[in-house]
Design a protein around this motif. Structure first.
Motif, PDB file in Angstrom:
ATOM      1  N   GLU A   1       0.856  -1.192   0.000  1.00  0.00           N
ATOM      2  CA  GLU A   1       0.000   0.000   0.000  1.00  0.00           C
ATOM      3  C   GLU A   1       0.891   1.241   0.000  1.00  0.00           C
ATOM      4  N   LYS A   2       1.547   1.499  -1.119  1.00  0.00           N
ATOM      5  CA  LYS A   2       2.521   2.587  -1.223  1.00  0.00           C
ATOM      6  C   LYS A   2       1.843   3.901  -1.617  1.00  0.00           C
ATOM      7  N   SER A   3       2.348   4.996  -1.088  1.00  0.00           N
ATOM      8  CA  SER A   3       1.876   6.330  -1.455  1.00  0.00           C
ATOM      9  C   SER A   3       2.913   7.350  -1.009  1.00  0.00           C
ATOM     10  N   ALA A   4       3.519   8.050  -1.969  1.00  0.00           N
ATOM     11  CA  ALA A   4       4.545   9.046  -1.645  1.00  0.00           C
ATOM     12  C   ALA A   4       3.965  10.185  -0.815  1.00  0.00           C
TER      13      ALA A   4
ATOM     14  N   VAL B   1      -2.255 -13.568   7.147  1.00  0.00           N
ATOM     15  CA  VAL B   1      -1.850 -12.185   7.415  1.00  0.00           C
ATOM     16  C   VAL B   1      -2.876 -11.215   6.849  1.00  0.00           C
ATOM     17  N   ALA B   2      -3.268 -11.434   5.597  1.00  0.00           N
ATOM     18  CA  ALA B   2      -4.213 -10.529   4.936  1.00  0.00           C
ATOM     19  C   ALA B   2      -5.546 -10.474   5.675  1.00  0.00           C
ATOM     20  N   GLU B   3      -6.011 -11.628   6.139  1.00  0.00           N
ATOM     21  CA  GLU B   3      -7.292 -11.652   6.858  1.00  0.00           C
ATOM     22  C   GLU B   3      -7.206 -10.868   8.157  1.00  0.00           C
ATOM     23  N   LEU B   4      -6.097 -11.024   8.875  1.00  0.00           N
ATOM     24  CA  LEU B   4      -5.942 -10.320  10.139  1.00  0.00           C
ATOM     25  C   LEU B   4      -5.779  -8.817   9.927  1.00  0.00           C
ATOM     26  N   VAL B   5      -5.145  -8.404   8.825  1.00  0.00           N
ATOM     27  CA  VAL B   5      -5.074  -6.982   8.486  1.00  0.00           C
ATOM     28  C   VAL B   5      -6.470  -6.450   8.197  1.00  0.00           C
ATOM     29  N   TRP B   6      -7.268  -7.225   7.464  1.00  0.00           N
ATOM     30  CA  TRP B   6      -8.653  -6.832   7.182  1.00  0.00           C
ATOM     31  C   TRP B   6      -9.442  -6.686   8.479  1.00  0.00           C
ATOM     32  N   ARG B   7      -9.233  -7.631   9.416  1.00  0.00           N
ATOM     33  CA  ARG B   7      -9.940  -7.547  10.704  1.00  0.00           C
ATOM     34  C   ARG B   7      -9.492  -6.310  11.480  1.00  0.00           C
ATOM     35  N   TRP B   8      -8.199  -5.977  11.420  1.00  0.00           N
ATOM     36  CA  TRP B   8      -7.709  -4.768  12.078  1.00  0.00           C
ATOM     37  C   TRP B   8      -8.452  -3.545  11.547  1.00  0.00           C
ATOM     38  N   ARG B   9      -8.554  -3.446  10.235  1.00  0.00           N
ATOM     39  CA  ARG B   9      -9.198  -2.295   9.631  1.00  0.00           C
ATOM     40  C   ARG B   9     -10.677  -2.230   9.998  1.00  0.00           C
ATOM     41  N   ASN B  10     -11.317  -3.374  10.027  1.00  0.00           N
ATOM     42  CA  ASN B  10     -12.738  -3.385  10.388  1.00  0.00           C
ATOM     43  C   ASN B  10     -12.955  -3.077  11.857  1.00  0.00           C
ATOM     44  N   ASP B  11     -12.092  -3.600  12.729  1.00  0.00           N
ATOM     45  CA  ASP B  11     -12.208  -3.272  14.152  1.00  0.00           C
ATOM     46  C   ASP B  11     -12.000  -1.777  14.384  1.00  0.00           C
ATOM     47  N   HIS B  12     -11.059  -1.190  13.640  1.00  0.00           N
ATOM     48  CA  HIS B  12     -10.827   0.252  13.718  1.00  0.00           C
ATOM     49  C   HIS B  12     -12.077   1.010  13.286  1.00  0.00           C
ATOM     50  N   LEU B  13     -12.670   0.562  12.190  1.00  0.00           N
ATOM     51  CA  LEU B  13     -13.884   1.191  11.677  1.00  0.00           C
ATOM     52  C   LEU B  13     -15.011   1.132  12.700  1.00  0.00           C
ATOM     53  N   VAL B  14     -15.247  -0.051  13.268  1.00  0.00           N
ATOM     54  CA  VAL B  14     -16.354  -0.214  14.210  1.00  0.00           C
ATOM     55  C   VAL B  14     -16.128   0.610  15.472  1.00  0.00           C
ATOM     56  N   ALA B  15     -14.900   0.590  15.999  1.00  0.00           N
ATOM     57  CA  ALA B  15     -14.612   1.367  17.207  1.00  0.00           C
ATOM     58  C   ALA B  15     -14.807   2.857  16.962  1.00  0.00           C
ATOM     59  N   THR B  16     -14.393   3.325  15.788  1.00  0.00           N
ATOM     60  CA  THR B  16     -14.538   4.742  15.459  1.00  0.00           C
ATOM     61  C   THR B  16     -16.002   5.108  15.259  1.00  0.00           C
ATOM     62  N   ARG B  17     -16.715   4.268  14.549  1.00  0.00           N
ATOM     63  CA  ARG B  17     -18.146   4.529  14.326  1.00  0.00           C
ATOM     64  C   ARG B  17     -18.893   4.592  15.642  1.00  0.00           C
ATOM     65  N   ARG B  18     -18.535   3.711  16.562  1.00  0.00           N
ATOM     66  CA  ARG B  18     -19.218   3.687  17.853  1.00  0.00           C
ATOM     67  C   ARG B  18     -18.895   4.929  18.687  1.00  0.00           C
ATOM     68  N   ALA B  19     -17.632   5.396  18.613  1.00  0.00           N
ATOM     69  CA  ALA B  19     -17.203   6.509  19.458  1.00  0.00           C
ATOM     70  C   ALA B  19     -17.573   7.868  18.907  1.00  0.00           C
TER      71      ALA B  19
ATOM     72  N   GLU C   1     -14.036   3.275   6.062  1.00  0.00           N
ATOM     73  CA  GLU C   1     -14.851   2.354   5.268  1.00  0.00           C
ATOM     74  C   GLU C   1     -14.185   2.044   3.933  1.00  0.00           C
ATOM     75  N   LYS C   2     -13.610   3.046   3.331  1.00  0.00           N
ATOM     76  CA  LYS C   2     -12.901   2.852   2.064  1.00  0.00           C
ATOM     77  C   LYS C   2     -11.714   1.923   2.260  1.00  0.00           C
ATOM     78  N   ARG C   3     -10.968   2.114   3.352  1.00  0.00           N
ATOM     79  CA  ARG C   3      -9.811   1.273   3.635  1.00  0.00           C
ATOM     80  C   ARG C   3     -10.235  -0.172   3.909  1.00  0.00           C
ATOM     81  N   ALA C   4     -11.348  -0.337   4.620  1.00  0.00           N
ATOM     82  CA  ALA C   4     -11.795  -1.676   5.005  1.00  0.00           C
ATOM     83  C   ALA C   4     -12.245  -2.507   3.812  1.00  0.00           C
ATOM     84  N   ARG C   5     -12.599  -1.871   2.727  1.00  0.00           N
ATOM     85  CA  ARG C   5     -13.040  -2.606   1.540  1.00  0.00           C
ATOM     86  C   ARG C   5     -11.874  -3.176   0.741  1.00  0.00           C
ATOM     87  N   LYS C   6     -10.656  -2.768   1.050  1.00  0.00           N
ATOM     88  CA  LYS C   6      -9.494  -3.192   0.263  1.00  0.00           C
ATOM     89  C   LYS C   6      -8.830  -4.409   0.887  1.00  0.00           C
ATOM     90  N   ASN C   7      -8.521  -5.391   0.048  1.00  0.00           N
ATOM     91  CA  ASN C   7      -7.784  -6.564   0.496  1.00  0.00           C
ATOM     92  C   ASN C   7      -6.314  -6.429   0.119  1.00  0.00           C
TER      93      ASN C   7
END
Length: 282
Positions: A141-144, A229-247, A264-270
């Motif tokens: 996930e590169k971005s200068a 690894v990819a699945e756990l990264v996806w879960r990290w992003r979704n947990d971040h999303l849910v915690a933020t949405r709740r707070a 949400e945009k980040r969580a859709r990416k594998n």
């Protein structure tokens, strides 16, 4: 009356640990616990801020060790040492599980609870984490543009700039597959690694062939380690999303981000995308 201090008065048996050190304890010398436990400086009077601050610092430590594991795996693959690479990837999955569990203290915040110390963050935001950005770069996930926030921190900026121009973990995986005789396209092998990795149908075909072959092959084991690894990264992003949405609901995030909409945009990416799409063709 005895002149011994109280702590010296008790009789010490041969099975008891050594309690007498000339300076700091060997544990402190190795772990630096005194440094770690004095890094917390809450900026509000709210008692909940301490949990937020410590949890965030713990996440940074997990980012650090995961980056170490993925660097180890990438280096091992460059040397065609699959055993060492697989061991590092496996360790990183345990560490990702622990990283994801770090959300638990923050996952149940109400908006009022978060607002009680949110102002202490000012313009601070998790997307400004240099170590997390190094994790993302290793995933392809590169971005200068993500170097820009770190211009004022020379060491972090230099480390990120180096990581931007180095092959990602997945780049090293694909180069390894090519050396093993798999038909990874030359254009993928010679791509500009400072750019975000984009899915390629020809790479998808490579993984489909691998998975259609011997289910116990070492390349299938590599694919499954990366998928974990990819699945756990996806879960990290979704947990971040849910915690933020709740707070904070759909309010703008700290640091000027779009908050939930950005997450949400980040969580859709594998990550490692062809490992997921190839399964439809096996």
């Amino acid at each position: 009356m005895s002149s011994q201090p109280p702590e010296a008065a008790a009789e010490v048996g041969p099975e008891d640990p050594n309690l007498d050190f000339a300076g700091t304890t060997p544990y402190e010398d190795y772990v630096k616990a005194d440094v770690l436990t004095h890094l917390q400086n809450p900026l509000s009077d709210d008692p909940g801020e301490m949990a937020f601050l410590v949890t965030t610092q713990v996440m940074e430590l997990w980012f650090t060790v995961i980056v170490h594991e993925w660097h180890t795996a990438a280096q091992a693959l460059r040397e065609d040492d699959l055993r060492t690479a697989l061991a590092a990837l496996k360790r990183s999955t345990y560490e990702l599980v622990s990283l994801n569990a770090s959300w638990e203290p923050l996952a149940h915040l109400t908006p009022a609870q978060f607002n009680s110390y949110r102002g202490a963050l000012g313009e601070g935001s998790g997307f400004q984490s240099a170590m997390y950005r190094r994790m993302e770069f290793l995933l392809g996930e590169k971005s200068a543009s993500m170097l820009v926030p770190h211009r004022g921190a020379p060491r972090a900026h230099a480390e990120l700039e180096k990581a931007l121009h180095e092959p990602s973990l997945y780049d090293e995986v694909l180069r390894y597959l090519a050396r093993r005789g798999e038909a990874v396209p030359e254009s993928v092998l010679t791509r500009d690694v400072s750019q975000r990795y984009e899915s390629d149908p020809r790479v998808e075909e490579v993984w489909a062939r691998i998975y259609a072959g011997d289910p116990d092959s070492d390349l299938v084991r590599l694919g499954e380690a990366l998928t974990e690894v990819a699945e756990l990264v996806w879960r990290w992003r979704n947990d971040h999303l849910v915690a933020t949405r709740r707070a904070m609901g759909s309010k703008q995030g700290t640091g000027g981000s779009a908050g939930v909409a950005w997450l949400e945009k980040r969580a859709r990416k594998n990550v490692f995308p062809e490992l997921w799409t190839a399964r439809s063709h096996v």
